[in-house]
Design a protein around this motif. Sequence first.
Motif, PDB file in Angstrom:
ATOM      1  N   MET A 106       0.841  -1.175   0.000  1.00  0.00           N
ATOM      2  CA  MET A 106       0.000   0.000   0.000  1.00  0.00           C
ATOM      3  C   MET A 106       0.883   1.234   0.000  1.00  0.00           C
ATOM      4  O   MET A 106       1.865   1.311   0.720  1.00  0.00           O
ATOM      5  CB  MET A 106      -0.886  -0.013   1.234  1.00  0.00           C
ATOM      6  N   THR A 107       0.529   2.195  -0.803  1.00  0.00           N
ATOM      7  CA  THR A 107       1.307   3.421  -0.899  1.00  0.00           C
ATOM      8  C   THR A 107       0.468   4.592  -0.442  1.00  0.00           C
ATOM      9  O   THR A 107      -0.746   4.517  -0.362  1.00  0.00           O
ATOM     10  CB  THR A 107       1.771   3.648  -2.350  1.00  0.00           C
ATOM     11  N   ASP A 108       1.149   5.673  -0.175  1.00  0.00           N
ATOM     12  CA  ASP A 108       0.469   6.900   0.226  1.00  0.00           C
ATOM     13  C   ASP A 108       0.305   7.852  -0.945  1.00  0.00           C
ATOM     14  O   ASP A 108      -0.033   9.006  -0.760  1.00  0.00           O
ATOM     15  CB  ASP A 108       1.247   7.600   1.346  1.00  0.00           C
ATOM     16  N   ARG A 109       0.574   7.379  -2.145  1.00  0.00           N
ATOM     17  CA  ARG A 109       0.439   8.230  -3.316  1.00  0.00           C
ATOM     18  C   ARG A 109      -1.033   8.458  -3.642  1.00  0.00           C
ATOM     19  O   ARG A 109      -1.832   7.537  -3.567  1.00  0.00           O
ATOM     20  CB  ARG A 109       1.126   7.599  -4.518  1.00  0.00           C
ATOM     21  N   PRO A 110      -1.384   9.690  -4.035  1.00  0.00           N
ATOM     22  CA  PRO A 110      -2.776   9.930  -4.443  1.00  0.00           C
ATOM     23  C   PRO A 110      -3.054   9.280  -5.785  1.00  0.00           C
ATOM     24  O   PRO A 110      -2.152   8.991  -6.557  1.00  0.00           O
ATOM     25  CB  PRO A 110      -2.872  11.460  -4.515  1.00  0.00           C
ATOM     26  N   ASN A 111      -4.314   9.071  -6.048  1.00  0.00           N
ATOM     27  CA  ASN A 111      -4.754   8.477  -7.302  1.00  0.00           C
ATOM     28  C   ASN A 111      -4.546   9.490  -8.430  1.00  0.00           C
ATOM     29  O   ASN A 111      -5.122  10.579  -8.394  1.00  0.00           O
ATOM     30  CB  ASN A 111      -6.226   8.085  -7.189  1.00  0.00           C
ATOM     31  N   PRO A 112      -3.733   9.163  -9.465  1.00  0.00           N
ATOM     32  CA  PRO A 112      -3.452  10.159 -10.507  1.00  0.00           C
ATOM     33  C   PRO A 112      -4.664  10.456 -11.388  1.00  0.00           C
ATOM     34  O   PRO A 112      -4.703  11.486 -12.038  1.00  0.00           O
ATOM     35  CB  PRO A 112      -2.328   9.506 -11.326  1.00  0.00           C
ATOM     36  N   THR A 113      -5.664   9.582 -11.408  1.00  0.00           N
ATOM     37  CA  THR A 113      -6.844   9.829 -12.235  1.00  0.00           C
ATOM     38  C   THR A 113      -7.930  10.597 -11.495  1.00  0.00           C
ATOM     39  O   THR A 113      -8.946  10.937 -12.078  1.00  0.00           O
ATOM     40  CB  THR A 113      -7.429   8.501 -12.743  1.00  0.00           C
ATOM     41  N   ALA A 114      -7.735  10.845 -10.210  1.00  0.00           N
ATOM     42  CA  ALA A 114      -8.735  11.559  -9.420  1.00  0.00           C
ATOM     43  C   ALA A 114      -8.609  13.059  -9.656  1.00  0.00           C
ATOM     44  O   ALA A 114      -7.536  13.550  -9.998  1.00  0.00           O
ATOM     45  CB  ALA A 114      -8.548  11.251  -7.936  1.00  0.00           C
ATOM     46  N   PRO A 115      -9.692  13.815  -9.453  1.00  0.00           N
ATOM     47  CA  PRO A 115      -9.592  15.275  -9.526  1.00  0.00           C
ATOM     48  C   PRO A 115      -8.590  15.791  -8.505  1.00  0.00           C
ATOM     49  O   PRO A 115      -8.295  15.127  -7.508  1.00  0.00           O
ATOM     50  CB  PRO A 115     -11.007  15.757  -9.201  1.00  0.00           C
ATOM     51  N   GLU A 116      -8.080  16.977  -8.741  1.00  0.00           N
ATOM     52  CA  GLU A 116      -6.989  17.510  -7.920  1.00  0.00           C
ATOM     53  C   GLU A 116      -7.364  17.604  -6.437  1.00  0.00           C
ATOM     54  O   GLU A 116      -6.605  17.225  -5.574  1.00  0.00           O
ATOM     55  CB  GLU A 116      -6.576  18.893  -8.434  1.00  0.00           C
ATOM     56  N   ASP A 117      -8.555  18.138  -6.120  1.00  0.00           N
ATOM     57  CA  ASP A 117      -8.931  18.276  -4.715  1.00  0.00           C
ATOM     58  C   ASP A 117      -9.175  16.923  -4.061  1.00  0.00           C
ATOM     59  O   ASP A 117      -8.905  16.728  -2.889  1.00  0.00           O
ATOM     60  CB  ASP A 117     -10.155  19.174  -4.557  1.00  0.00           C
ATOM     61  N   ARG A 145      -5.104   4.655   5.732  1.00  0.00           N
ATOM     62  CA  ARG A 145      -4.699   3.322   6.155  1.00  0.00           C
ATOM     63  C   ARG A 145      -5.917   2.408   6.116  1.00  0.00           C
ATOM     64  O   ARG A 145      -6.968   2.725   6.681  1.00  0.00           O
ATOM     65  CB  ARG A 145      -4.115   3.345   7.566  1.00  0.00           C
ATOM     66  N   LEU A 146      -5.762   1.272   5.489  1.00  0.00           N
ATOM     67  CA  LEU A 146      -6.871   0.339   5.322  1.00  0.00           C
ATOM     68  C   LEU A 146      -7.349  -0.225   6.661  1.00  0.00           C
ATOM     69  O   LEU A 146      -8.527  -0.547   6.823  1.00  0.00           O
ATOM     70  CB  LEU A 146      -6.445  -0.793   4.387  1.00  0.00           C
ATOM     71  N   ALA A 147      -6.463  -0.310   7.640  1.00  0.00           N
ATOM     72  CA  ALA A 147      -6.845  -0.835   8.952  1.00  0.00           C
ATOM     73  C   ALA A 147      -7.907   0.026   9.623  1.00  0.00           C
ATOM     74  O   ALA A 147      -8.692  -0.467  10.440  1.00  0.00           O
ATOM     75  CB  ALA A 147      -5.621  -0.936   9.856  1.00  0.00           C
ATOM     76  N   GLY A 148      -7.960   1.301   9.287  1.00  0.00           N
ATOM     77  CA  GLY A 148      -8.958   2.182   9.870  1.00  0.00           C
ATOM     78  C   GLY A 148     -10.369   1.781   9.503  1.00  0.00           C
ATOM     79  O   GLY A 148     -11.294   1.918  10.304  1.00  0.00           O
ATOM     80  N   ARG A 149     -10.543   1.263   8.285  1.00  0.00           N
ATOM     81  CA  ARG A 149     -11.873   0.833   7.863  1.00  0.00           C
ATOM     82  C   ARG A 149     -12.342  -0.357   8.682  1.00  0.00           C
ATOM     83  O   ARG A 149     -13.481  -0.401   9.139  1.00  0.00           O
ATOM     84  CB  ARG A 149     -11.877   0.506   6.376  1.00  0.00           C
ATOM     85  N   GLY A 150     -11.473  -1.318   8.902  1.00  0.00           N
ATOM     86  CA  GLY A 150     -11.843  -2.483   9.702  1.00  0.00           C
ATOM     87  C   GLY A 150     -12.168  -2.116  11.134  1.00  0.00           C
ATOM     88  O   GLY A 150     -13.144  -2.605  11.705  1.00  0.00           O
ATOM     89  N   ALA A 199     -15.889   4.835  -3.535  1.00  0.00           N
ATOM     90  CA  ALA A 199     -14.873   5.897  -3.599  1.00  0.00           C
ATOM     91  C   ALA A 199     -13.920   5.821  -2.414  1.00  0.00           C
ATOM     92  O   ALA A 199     -12.709   6.007  -2.562  1.00  0.00           O
ATOM     93  CB  ALA A 199     -15.550   7.268  -3.656  1.00  0.00           C
ATOM     94  N   SER A 200     -14.461   5.547  -1.228  1.00  0.00           N
ATOM     95  CA  SER A 200     -13.609   5.403  -0.045  1.00  0.00           C
ATOM     96  C   SER A 200     -12.705   4.190  -0.183  1.00  0.00           C
ATOM     97  O   SER A 200     -11.524   4.240   0.154  1.00  0.00           O
ATOM     98  CB  SER A 200     -14.472   5.268   1.210  1.00  0.00           C
ATOM     99  N   ARG A 201     -13.258   3.100  -0.685  1.00  0.00           N
ATOM    100  CA  ARG A 201     -12.468   1.888  -0.862  1.00  0.00           C
ATOM    101  C   ARG A 201     -11.304   2.133  -1.825  1.00  0.00           C
ATOM    102  O   ARG A 201     -10.175   1.712  -1.563  1.00  0.00           O
ATOM    103  CB  ARG A 201     -13.351   0.746  -1.363  1.00  0.00           C
ATOM    104  N   ARG A 202     -11.556   2.815  -2.928  1.00  0.00           N
ATOM    105  CA  ARG A 202     -10.488   3.106  -3.898  1.00  0.00           C
ATOM    106  C   ARG A 202      -9.418   3.990  -3.272  1.00  0.00           C
ATOM    107  O   ARG A 202      -8.235   3.811  -3.533  1.00  0.00           O
ATOM    108  CB  ARG A 202     -11.053   3.780  -5.135  1.00  0.00           C
ATOM    109  N   ALA A 203      -9.825   4.935  -2.447  1.00  0.00           N
ATOM    110  CA  ALA A 203      -8.846   5.838  -1.823  1.00  0.00           C
ATOM    111  C   ALA A 203      -7.973   5.105  -0.819  1.00  0.00           C
ATOM    112  O   ALA A 203      -6.806   5.430  -0.640  1.00  0.00           O
ATOM    113  CB  ALA A 203      -9.553   7.004  -1.141  1.00  0.00           C
ATOM    114  N   LEU A 204      -8.539   4.105  -0.147  1.00  0.00           N
ATOM    115  CA  LEU A 204      -7.774   3.375   0.859  1.00  0.00           C
ATOM    116  C   LEU A 204      -6.897   2.296   0.252  1.00  0.00           C
ATOM    117  O   LEU A 204      -5.839   1.993   0.775  1.00  0.00           O
ATOM    118  CB  LEU A 204      -8.728   2.748   1.887  1.00  0.00           C
ATOM    119  N   VAL A 205      -7.297   1.714  -0.834  1.00  0.00           N
ATOM    120  CA  VAL A 205      -6.535   0.630  -1.448  1.00  0.00           C
ATOM    121  C   VAL A 205      -5.424   1.190  -2.323  1.00  0.00           C
ATOM    122  O   VAL A 205      -4.354   0.603  -2.419  1.00  0.00           O
ATOM    123  CB  VAL A 205      -7.466  -0.295  -2.255  1.00  0.00           C
TER     124      VAL A 205
END
Length: 141
Positions: free
Chosen positions: A1-12, A82-87, A134-140
Amino acid sequence: MTDRPNPTAPEDEAVDGPLTLRVGVLVLWIQAALVALLAVVELVQLIRNGTDQFEWAAWIIAGPLVAAVALFFAGRLLINRRLAGRGLAVTIQLCAVPVAFFMITGDNDAWVRVVGALIALSVVAAVALVVAPASRRALVA
């Protein structure tokens, strides 16, 4: 898992995360604040009424305080993507389901039923927002 933002997502969205995740964290933090307030109210009532069973009083206060800290920590994990936060968030919400159920269906006053319904609605909202696509994609990602 990386902390990089999704490059296809809007800037904000790439910086702050999706709206569903941000609102889900807000719901978790509101729940944490209300549960901590409940613990403080219980502590004040125990001190005011005076109790001779301090062991039980400590458990009555410790339960809500641990839940409030766990809710806050789950929100922090989700903010840091962090994906652990969802669990953790979903697990705590599942622990609130029996409380809300017995508040709604029990032989209680009307205001207790209303509070139970509000708890149930906040549980459903928190879980739905945290596990939204959307939340799942941001966490994964």
